[in-house]
Design an enzyme around this catalytic site. Sequence first.
Site, PDB file in Angstrom:
ATOM      1  N   TYR A 233       2.566  -5.541   6.870  1.00  0.00           N
ATOM      2  CA  TYR A 233       1.917  -6.867   6.413  1.00  0.00           C
ATOM      3  C   TYR A 233       2.789  -7.966   7.057  1.00  0.00           C
ATOM      4  O   TYR A 233       3.883  -7.977   7.072  1.00  0.00           O
ATOM      5  CB  TYR A 233       2.593  -7.095   4.989  1.00  0.00           C
ATOM      6  CG  TYR A 233       1.873  -6.303   3.829  1.00  0.00           C
ATOM      7  CD1 TYR A 233       0.398  -6.702   3.462  1.00  0.00           C
ATOM      8  CD2 TYR A 233       2.351  -5.375   3.004  1.00  0.00           C
ATOM      9  CE1 TYR A 233      -0.534  -6.048   2.473  1.00  0.00           C
ATOM     10  CE2 TYR A 233       1.533  -4.797   1.848  1.00  0.00           C
ATOM     11  CZ  TYR A 233       0.237  -5.078   1.642  1.00  0.00           C
ATOM     12  OH  TYR A 233      -0.583  -4.245   0.863  1.00  0.00           O
ATOM     13  N   ASP A 261      -6.628  -8.127   4.513  1.00  0.00           N
ATOM     14  CA  ASP A 261      -7.497  -8.159   3.350  1.00  0.00           C
ATOM     15  C   ASP A 261      -6.731  -8.916   2.117  1.00  0.00           C
ATOM     16  O   ASP A 261      -7.174  -9.201   1.254  1.00  0.00           O
ATOM     17  CB  ASP A 261      -8.404  -7.025   2.695  1.00  0.00           C
ATOM     18  CG  ASP A 261      -7.338  -5.741   2.481  1.00  0.00           C
ATOM     19  OD1 ASP A 261      -6.018  -6.176   2.569  1.00  0.00           O
ATOM     20  OD2 ASP A 261      -8.024  -4.680   2.192  1.00  0.00           O
ATOM     21  N   HIS A 351      -8.962  -3.472  -0.485  1.00  0.00           N
ATOM     22  CA  HIS A 351      -7.485  -3.200  -1.116  1.00  0.00           C
ATOM     23  C   HIS A 351      -7.528  -2.277  -2.419  1.00  0.00           C
ATOM     24  O   HIS A 351      -6.878  -2.814  -3.385  1.00  0.00           O
ATOM     25  CB  HIS A 351      -6.980  -4.365  -1.128  1.00  0.00           C
ATOM     26  CG  HIS A 351      -5.371  -4.527  -0.898  1.00  0.00           C
ATOM     27  ND1 HIS A 351      -4.732  -4.316   0.340  1.00  0.00           N
ATOM     28  CD2 HIS A 351      -4.396  -4.442  -1.764  1.00  0.00           C
ATOM     29  CE1 HIS A 351      -3.534  -4.569   0.348  1.00  0.00           C
ATOM     30  NE2 HIS A 351      -3.027  -4.225  -0.895  1.00  0.00           N
TER      31      HIS A 351
END
Length: 471
Positions: A233, A261, A351
Site C-alpha cells: 500500500y 483498488d 478487493h
Amino acid sequence: MAIVEGTELAKHNSRQSCWLAIHGEVWDTTDFLEQHPGGANLILKLAGKDASDEYELFHSPELVRDTLGFNARKGTIDVSTIPSLDRKPEPESEAKKSPPLSSMICVNDFEKVAEKTMTPTAWAYVSSGADDEISMRENAKAYRKIFLRGRILRKVGRVDCSTTILGHSSALPIYTSPVGLAKLVHPSGECAIAAAAGKEGCIQVVNTVSSMPIEDIMEARVSKHQIIFWQLYADKDLEKSKSFIKRAERAGVAAIWLTVDSPVVGNRERDERSKSVIDIEERLEEVVETTQSVGIAKANTGFINADLDWDMVDWLRKATKLPIVIKGIQSVEDAVTAFNHKVDGIVLSNHGGRSQDTAQPPLLTLLEIDRYAPHILGKHMQIFVDGGIRRGTDIIKALALGANAIGIGRPVLYSMSGGYGEHGIRRMIQLLRNELQTNMAFIGASKVGDIERNMINTRELERMMVGSVKL
C-alpha cells in the site's frame, strides 16, 4: 532510564499530554496523535493506561520504536501499578469449541466455524464487505454463471496441478492473497500462513498491514527457497514506502504487488458497527465533529496514498529491481494500460468486495479481456484473479478464461480460526487441490496447460458484460 509509576502514567491522559504503556515501557504519543492512521481518538481512549493488548492485536513489537523514536520513551513501568482498564467484554459466541478438523470437507465449512469461534470484532473485520455487500456476494455468484464443457477419452490417470507464478514453481495455480491483521484470528498470524503455504508448495503474498514483521514471516518459511511476495500500500510519504520496499528486499521477498483498488478505504458498515461503543456519557458534539472512523479497516489503512497515477509504475521501477504486479484491475481498459506499461503481472480484483460496492466481479473483468483484448493473454504479463473463489471448479473456470493463477483471501483467515492455525490452512488448500485434480480429470485436462477456453460455456455471464469498450 526512569521508572514510571502507574499513578504518574494515569495523569497523562489528554490530547495535551498522552502517554501509553506498551509491554512494560511508557511512550509519549502526544506529538503522534494527529499522524495516527486511525485517528487520534483511538489512542486517546487508551491514554494513561496499559495499551499492550490492543497494540498487540494489530502491530509488530518493534513498530512503536520505529515510529515514535527513542526520545518518546519515557521509561519502564511495573504493570501491576497501572489501574485496570475498564474494558467491555466481547459478547460470547454461542459455541466456541471447533469441530474436528477432519470434519471440514469443503472450503465453505471453515466459514461456518469462523463465525462461531472468532470474536465479534474479528468476524466483522474479516467477513465484512462494503455498504450492502453486493459485490462481495456477486464475486462468488459470477462463477456459478459459467458451465463446464468436459472432454472425454483423454488420458487423465495422472493429473498435474503444478504451474509457475512470475517464473517461480508452485504446486498449484493458487496463492494466498495479502490478508492483513491475521493475529486477530490466530496468535501465529501471518507466520502460520507462511508455514502452511510452504508445506503445501504454494506462494504467499504478505500484506503491508500484517500483524507480524516481514522478517518473522520469512523466518517461518519451511525453507530458505520458499517464495514469498510482498504487497504494497503506497504511503502518502513515498520515502516511507521506499524504505519498506528495501526492508522487504533485504528480508528476501521475490516480487512487489502494488494495490491500487483502494485509494480510500471502503465503507465496511459491519466493521464500523463492531467498534461502536454505547456510552451514556457520550458527548454529542464529539460524535459529529469527529471525522475519523473507528473501524479496524480504517484504523489501520489511513496512511494510504490516494494521489497515485500510472507514473507510480516508473517510480516503483526506480525503487526496486523486483518484478512488479498491479493488484486491483477492474476493467479491460486498465488491463491493457498495465500491459502497455510492461508490468510483470496484474490482479483482477475488487478487493473482495471490501472497497466499492457494486464494483463488477473480477471474473467478469477477465471475460472482458477474453472478448476485447485477447492479445494480452499469454504474453509477458501474467494475469491473476481473486475474490469469491471457493471451489476447484472456480479455479478451472478462471484458468480457462486466461488467468495464470488465483488468489485465496478470506478462506485463509477462516481456516486458521477456531484454533486450527497452520493445520487449518493446510487442510483448506488440500481440499481445493483435491477438487481441482478431480475436476481437471472430468474436463479432460491432465495438466494446467491443457485447460482450454472451449472447456467452458460463458453465455450466461456474457449477458452482464459491457457492450463495447474503447482501447
